[in-house]
Design an enzyme around this catalytic site. Structure first.
Site, PDB file in Angstrom:
ATOM      1  N   ASN A 176       0.841  -1.201   0.000  1.00  0.00           N
ATOM      2  CA  ASN A 176       0.000   0.000   0.000  1.00  0.00           C
ATOM      3  C   ASN A 176       0.874   1.248   0.000  1.00  0.00           C
ATOM      4  O   ASN A 176       1.986   1.248   0.525  1.00  0.00           O
ATOM      5  CB  ASN A 176      -0.956  -0.006   1.197  1.00  0.00           C
ATOM      6  CG  ASN A 176      -0.353   0.654   2.426  1.00  0.00           C
ATOM      7  OD1 ASN A 176      -0.333   1.880   2.553  1.00  0.00           O
ATOM      8  ND2 ASN A 176       0.164  -0.168   3.349  1.00  0.00           N
ATOM      9  N   PHE A 215      -0.958   4.397   0.726  1.00  0.00           N
ATOM     10  CA  PHE A 215      -2.108   5.244   1.004  1.00  0.00           C
ATOM     11  C   PHE A 215      -1.725   6.695   1.273  1.00  0.00           C
ATOM     12  O   PHE A 215      -2.352   7.627   0.784  1.00  0.00           O
ATOM     13  CB  PHE A 215      -2.889   4.704   2.211  1.00  0.00           C
ATOM     14  CG  PHE A 215      -3.739   3.513   1.903  1.00  0.00           C
ATOM     15  CD1 PHE A 215      -4.732   3.577   0.948  1.00  0.00           C
ATOM     16  CD2 PHE A 215      -3.549   2.318   2.575  1.00  0.00           C
ATOM     17  CE1 PHE A 215      -5.533   2.484   0.664  1.00  0.00           C
ATOM     18  CE2 PHE A 215      -4.332   1.215   2.296  1.00  0.00           C
ATOM     19  CZ  PHE A 215      -5.329   1.289   1.351  1.00  0.00           C
ATOM     20  N   GLY A 216      -0.708   6.897   2.118  1.00  0.00           N
ATOM     21  CA  GLY A 216      -0.308   8.262   2.442  1.00  0.00           C
ATOM     22  C   GLY A 216      -1.205   8.929   3.463  1.00  0.00           C
ATOM     23  O   GLY A 216      -1.549  10.113   3.335  1.00  0.00           O
ATOM     24  N   PHE A 217      -1.607   8.174   4.501  1.00  0.00           N
ATOM     25  CA  PHE A 217      -2.422   8.732   5.597  1.00  0.00           C
ATOM     26  C   PHE A 217      -3.714   9.376   5.088  1.00  0.00           C
ATOM     27  O   PHE A 217      -4.109  10.466   5.516  1.00  0.00           O
ATOM     28  CB  PHE A 217      -1.631   9.764   6.406  1.00  0.00           C
ATOM     29  CG  PHE A 217      -0.634   9.185   7.379  1.00  0.00           C
ATOM     30  CD1 PHE A 217      -0.667   7.856   7.763  1.00  0.00           C
ATOM     31  CD2 PHE A 217       0.367   9.998   7.917  1.00  0.00           C
ATOM     32  CE1 PHE A 217       0.261   7.345   8.668  1.00  0.00           C
ATOM     33  CE2 PHE A 217       1.296   9.492   8.824  1.00  0.00           C
ATOM     34  CZ  PHE A 217       1.246   8.162   9.192  1.00  0.00           C
ATOM     35  N   ASN A 242       2.947   7.121  15.058  1.00  0.00           N
ATOM     36  CA  ASN A 242       3.346   6.422  13.834  1.00  0.00           C
ATOM     37  C   ASN A 242       4.313   7.285  13.033  1.00  0.00           C
ATOM     38  O   ASN A 242       3.896   8.129  12.237  1.00  0.00           O
ATOM     39  CB  ASN A 242       2.112   6.081  13.001  1.00  0.00           C
ATOM     40  CG  ASN A 242       2.449   5.258  11.765  1.00  0.00           C
ATOM     41  OD1 ASN A 242       3.609   4.963  11.493  1.00  0.00           O
ATOM     42  ND2 ASN A 242       1.431   4.894  11.017  1.00  0.00           N
ATOM     43  N   SER A 288       5.560   5.002   8.802  1.00  0.00           N
ATOM     44  CA  SER A 288       4.944   4.741   7.504  1.00  0.00           C
ATOM     45  C   SER A 288       5.906   5.169   6.400  1.00  0.00           C
ATOM     46  O   SER A 288       6.461   6.264   6.445  1.00  0.00           O
ATOM     47  CB  SER A 288       3.633   5.521   7.362  1.00  0.00           C
ATOM     48  OG  SER A 288       3.165   5.454   6.024  1.00  0.00           O
ATOM     49  N   ASN A 298       5.005   5.901   3.410  1.00  0.00           N
ATOM     50  CA  ASN A 298       4.218   6.490   2.329  1.00  0.00           C
ATOM     51  C   ASN A 298       4.005   7.998   2.440  1.00  0.00           C
ATOM     52  O   ASN A 298       3.323   8.594   1.612  1.00  0.00           O
ATOM     53  CB  ASN A 298       2.860   5.782   2.244  1.00  0.00           C
ATOM     54  CG  ASN A 298       3.033   4.304   1.967  1.00  0.00           C
ATOM     55  OD1 ASN A 298       3.803   3.918   1.102  1.00  0.00           O
ATOM     56  ND2 ASN A 298       2.336   3.480   2.731  1.00  0.00           N
ATOM     57  N   THR A 299       4.553   8.617   3.478  1.00  0.00           N
ATOM     58  CA  THR A 299       4.577  10.073   3.593  1.00  0.00           C
ATOM     59  C   THR A 299       6.038  10.493   3.540  1.00  0.00           C
ATOM     60  O   THR A 299       6.835  10.087   4.382  1.00  0.00           O
ATOM     61  CB  THR A 299       3.922  10.555   4.896  1.00  0.00           C
ATOM     62  OG1 THR A 299       2.548  10.176   4.881  1.00  0.00           O
ATOM     63  CG2 THR A 299       4.020  12.062   5.042  1.00  0.00           C
ATOM     64  N   LYS A 342       5.426   3.251  17.104  1.00  0.00           N
ATOM     65  CA  LYS A 342       5.491   2.249  16.035  1.00  0.00           C
ATOM     66  C   LYS A 342       6.708   2.504  15.165  1.00  0.00           C
ATOM     67  O   LYS A 342       6.884   3.603  14.640  1.00  0.00           O
ATOM     68  CB  LYS A 342       4.224   2.282  15.188  1.00  0.00           C
ATOM     69  CG  LYS A 342       4.100   1.097  14.231  1.00  0.00           C
ATOM     70  CD  LYS A 342       2.702   1.007  13.656  1.00  0.00           C
ATOM     71  CE  LYS A 342       2.493  -0.295  12.893  1.00  0.00           C
ATOM     72  NZ  LYS A 342       1.095  -0.432  12.423  1.00  0.00           N
ATOM     73  N   THR A 364       6.473  -4.427  13.868  1.00  0.00           N
ATOM     74  CA  THR A 364       6.902  -3.262  13.124  1.00  0.00           C
ATOM     75  C   THR A 364       5.810  -2.831  12.143  1.00  0.00           C
ATOM     76  O   THR A 364       4.814  -3.532  11.954  1.00  0.00           O
ATOM     77  CB  THR A 364       8.166  -3.566  12.259  1.00  0.00           C
ATOM     78  OG1 THR A 364       7.793  -4.516  11.233  1.00  0.00           O
ATOM     79  CG2 THR A 364       9.284  -4.121  13.101  1.00  0.00           C
ATOM     80  N   ASN A 365       6.104  -1.708  11.465  1.00  0.00           N
ATOM     81  CA  ASN A 365       5.290  -1.256  10.349  1.00  0.00           C
ATOM     82  C   ASN A 365       5.676  -2.061   9.094  1.00  0.00           C
ATOM     83  O   ASN A 365       6.387  -3.049   9.176  1.00  0.00           O
ATOM     84  CB  ASN A 365       5.506   0.244  10.127  1.00  0.00           C
ATOM     85  CG  ASN A 365       4.263   0.939   9.575  1.00  0.00           C
ATOM     86  OD1 ASN A 365       3.576   0.413   8.705  1.00  0.00           O
ATOM     87  ND2 ASN A 365       3.988   2.126  10.082  1.00  0.00           N
TER      88      ASN A 365
END
Length: 350
Positions: free
Chosen positions: A110, A112-114, A169, A172, A174-175, A210, A238-239
């Site tokens: 994924n 998604f980007g929050f 978090n 991630s 994705n950001t 996280k 983990t993430n």
């Protein structure tokens, strides 16, 4: 019920992944899911970071990003739930498509980007939450924020009164540059701000951190050092990962975070290493799809576990299978409770 669930899952896998996920949440909300609540026993009941859990199997963040299925999820077999991530302002996330199934690998990617409805809308839903389940919120930062570190504290201040724990978090993928906040100085400052916000709440809920599975040994050691000094209550390990080793199928090269079965060994090894660097309890996440895998996480050093991607392939009924199977494994090996098993096989992962 299991047969109907498998038929439904097969149908959902024939359509776009993100659309299918939305339909799955709607199905849960209409009552098309388990209704018996969490399975528990003397072996499974546990205290984690001051929270009383009927069993140690939790729902990871991301499944219910906007807290729209709280009542339905409370009727499933999870011992605790985590929703979000929530950011101060609503944001659409990254362009679609941004969720990809890797069926051959029992995995997903994924980016998604929050994407979420923002803390105001999510906070309103959390205020109406079921009170008989342990519920936490994953805290995120807006992509265009001028002070991402402050965003985490802002969301905690707004939503903290309605949840039992909160997870910071910073892991991630994705950001852009979010994982930079895992650096020693940046992380220490961020957690200090979050803990100030937590201490201002009427009820001082536990705060978790996280982390990513892609940290080097030195980076992991620095994270543990900061976490130990910060006052947080636990670490989530983990993430998702950026690794793409050994994947199959047409989506293997998609950008984003990889979750599911290919993450199991890497995330479990990370938590085993981490458990030797801190006395903080650890939530084991990454590739949990069976009772045996949940048990391996616990024996590697996790006090409780979470899952998400396995539900795409096994359905929500998988949770009850895992908790009952975990209970049987503990009984087989002579453990009176979960805490006795934690870390008992850590050496196998080092």
């Amino acid at each position: 019920m299991k047969l109907l669930e498998q038929i439904g899952l097969a149908a959902l896998r024939r359509i776009d992944s993100e659309t299918a996920h939305g339909l799955a949440l709607k199905a849960l909300n209409t009552g098309l899911g388990p209704r018996g609540g969490p399975f528990t026993s003397d072996r499974l009941r546990t205290q984690f970071a001051g929270l009383d859990l009927p069993n140690p199997v939790g729902l990871a963040a991301g499944f219910d990003k906007n807290a729209t299925a709280l009542n339905a999820l409370a009727r499933t077999g999870f011992g605790f739930l985590e929703v979000g991530a929530a950011t101060p302002r609503p944001q659409p996330g990254n362009p679609k498509p941004r969720l990809f199934r890797l069926t051959e690998d029992q995995a997903a990617i994924n980016r998604f980007g929050f994407n979420n409805d923002g803390m105001e809308a999510i906070g309103t839903r959390l205020a109406q939450r079921p009170k008989d389940r342990v519920l936490g919120l994953n805290l995120g930062a807006n992509k265009d924020s001028t002070d991402r570190a402050a965003d985490f504290a802002t969301v905690l201040t707004h939503c903290g009164p309605h949840v039992d724990f909160a997870t910071v978090n910073v892991s991630s993928p994705n950001t852009e540059k979010l994982r930079d906040l895992q650096g020693k100085a940046a992380l220490a400052a961020l957690l200090a701000g979050v803990m100030d916000a937590r201490n201002a709440l009427e009820t001082k809920i536990p705060v978790f951190l996280k982390i990513a599975p892609d940290l080097t040994a030195d980076e992991l050691s620095e994270v543990a050092e900061v976490a130990n000094a910060s006052g947080i209550s636990a670490i989530v390990a983990t993430n998702t990962t950026l690794d793409r080793i050994g994947l199959h199928g047409p989506h293997a090269a998609e950008k984003g975070g990889l979750s599911g079965q290919p993450l199991f060994e890497k995330s479990t090894r990370t938590l085993a290493q981490l458990s030797g660097m801190t006395d903080l309890p650890i939530i084991g996440v990454g590739g949990v799809g069976s009772a045996e895998q949940a048990y391996q996480k616990i024996r590697a050093g996790a006090s409780v576990v979470q899952l998400y991607t396995a539900l795409v392939y096994g359905g929500v009924s998988l949770v009850d299978e895992i908790t009952r199977g975990l209970d049987a494994l503990l009984e087989r090996d002579g453990f009176a409770n979960i805490s006795d098993a934690v870390g008992s096989g850590r050496g196998d992962w080092l």
